[in-house]
Design a protein around this motif. Structure first.
Motif: not given
Length: 258
Positions: A19-20, A23-25, A27, A32-33, A111
Motif C-alpha cells: 500500500r505504501k 500510494r507513494g509511487r 506522490k 498522480g495515480f 505492488s
C-alpha cells in the motif's frame, strides 16, 4: 516450509509495504495515480509510430499486438530493476529490526503486479472500444499466466535484490540487461519472425512462452496451448527456487554489507 510460515506471519507487513509503495509511487505529481495508465499508453504510442509508420512491422492492428505484450513486460522489467534495490532502499529498516528479508522484494514485486492489473483495465477498455472483442473462454486462462509471470518475476527479484547488496553496480547493469532482454523477447515482433535455427535458444528465454500466452488470449483470441503454459510454469518455478535459495544464503550478511 519454515520460511513460508514466517512470511505468512508477516503478511500484514507485506500488505502495508505494498500500500505504501502504491500510494507513494507518484506522490507529489500533478496527475498522480493517472501515471499508472499514462506511462504504458505513451510507450505504446512511441513504439506504434516506430514500428507501424517508420519500420513498418506489417502486423495487423499492431497497436493491439504490441499493447497486450508491452504491459506484462513493463511489470516484469520493473520487478527486476526495482526489486534489485528493494533491500538497499530500506537498509535502515534492515539494520534496526528483525523481519524476514524476503518481505522487501516480495512487497515490491507485488505492488508492481497490482500496478499491472490496473493497466489491464486499459487493455480491456481498448479491446472493447475498438470493437476487437474478447474471447471469454480464452480469458479464463489469463489469471494462470499472470500468476506464472508473478512467480518468475519474484524469483528474479529475490535473486537481484540479494546480489545487489554485494555488487552495487548490478543496479545499473540490470537496466541495460532488461533493455536488451526486451528485444530478445517477442514483445514487438512475432515468434514466427525468429529464424528457425535460433528458435531452440530463443525458447530458453523464460519470458517467451509467457508473452506468447498473453498474445494468444488477448490478440489472437484463442485458448493457449497447455504445453506453452507448462513450459512457462516450469521455468518460473525453477527461477523462483534458485532465487529463494540464493537469497536465503546471502541474507545472513546483509547487515554487514549495508
Amino acid at each position: 516450509m519454515k520460511v513460508l510460515r514466517e512470511l505468512y506471519s508477516y503478511r500484514e507487513m507485506i500488505f502495508s509495504l505494498v500500500r505504501k509503495d502504491l500510494r507513494g509511487r507518484y506522490k507529489g505529481s500533478i496527475l498522480g495515480f493517472l501515471w499508472t495508465f499514462i506511462n504504458p499508453l505513451l510507450q505504446l504510442m512511441v513504439y506504434t509510430i516506430v514500428f507501424s509508420v517508420i519500420l513498418r512491422a506489417g502486423i495487423d492492428k499492431f497497436y493491439l499486438f504490441l499493447f497486450v505484450a508491452l504491459v506484462p513486460w513493463i511489470f516484469f522489467s520493473s520487478a527486476i530493476t526495482g526489486g534489485a534495490t528493494s533491500i538497499l532502499s530500506q537498509q535502515d529498516m534492515v539494520k534496526k529490526i528483525y523481519f524476514p528479508r524476503q518481505v522487501l522484494p516480495i512487497s515490491y514485486v507485488t505492488s508492481s503486479f497490482v500496478n499491472m492489473l490496473l493497466c489491464f483495465l486499459v487493455i480491456f477498455g481498448v479491446l472493447i472500444i475498438t470493437g476487437y472483442g474478447i474471447n471469454i473462454k480464452a480469458l479464463f486462462y489469463l489469471p494462470i499466466v499472470m500468476i506464472v509471470e508473478y512467480i518468475l518475476a519474484l524469483g528474479i527479484g529475490l535473486l537481484s535484490a540479494a546480489l545487489t547488496v554485494y555488487f552495487r553496480d548490478l543496479e545499473y547493469i540490470l537496466g541495460i540487461v532488461t533493455m536488451a532482454w526486451m528485444y530478445l523477447t517477442p514483445v514487438m515482433y512475432s515468434v514466427d519472425m525468429v529464424p528457425e535455427q535460433f528458435v531452440p535458444v530463443f525458447n530458453l528465454n523464460p519470458m517467451t512462452p509467457i508473452i506468447v500466452v498473453y498474445r494468444d488470449i488477448l490478440y489472437y483470441k484463442t485458448i493457449p496451448q497447455i504445453s506453452t503454459l507448462m513450459h512457462a510454469f516450469i521455468l518460473g518455478i525453477f527461477v523462483l527456487f534458485v532465487g529463494s535459495i540464493v537469497f536465503s544464503k546471502l541474507q545472513r550478511n546483509f547487515v554487514e554489507e549495508l
